[in-house]
Design a protein around this motif. Structure first.
Motif: not given
Length: 68
Positions: A14-18
């Motif tokens: 999720t952090a990578l996509f954000a």
């Protein structure tokens, strides 16, 4: 796998996509050279266009051509 590992993996994905979404937004902003001041100062000029987009003309009268 343990639940903690799954939670950590989900958080990292999720952090990578954000981060990727924010980076794409910043690059797009710079490439298109958005000028907020110009956008806000020319907003009154675009009122009729925006009004037509928000409230489209759904009812039109049917017309017929008659040749004599």
């Amino acid at each position: 796998m343990e639940p903690r590992e799954l939670d950590l993996r989900r958080w990292l994905v999720t952090a990578l996509f954000a981060v990727l979404a924010i980076a794409a937004f910043i690059v797009g902003w710079r490439v298109t050279q958005i000028d907020l001041v110009k956008l806000l100062t020319s907003l009154p000029k675009s009122q009729s266009i925006l009004s037509d987009l928000v409230h489209p003309d759904l009812v039109t009268q049917k017309t017929t051509d008659t040749t004599l």
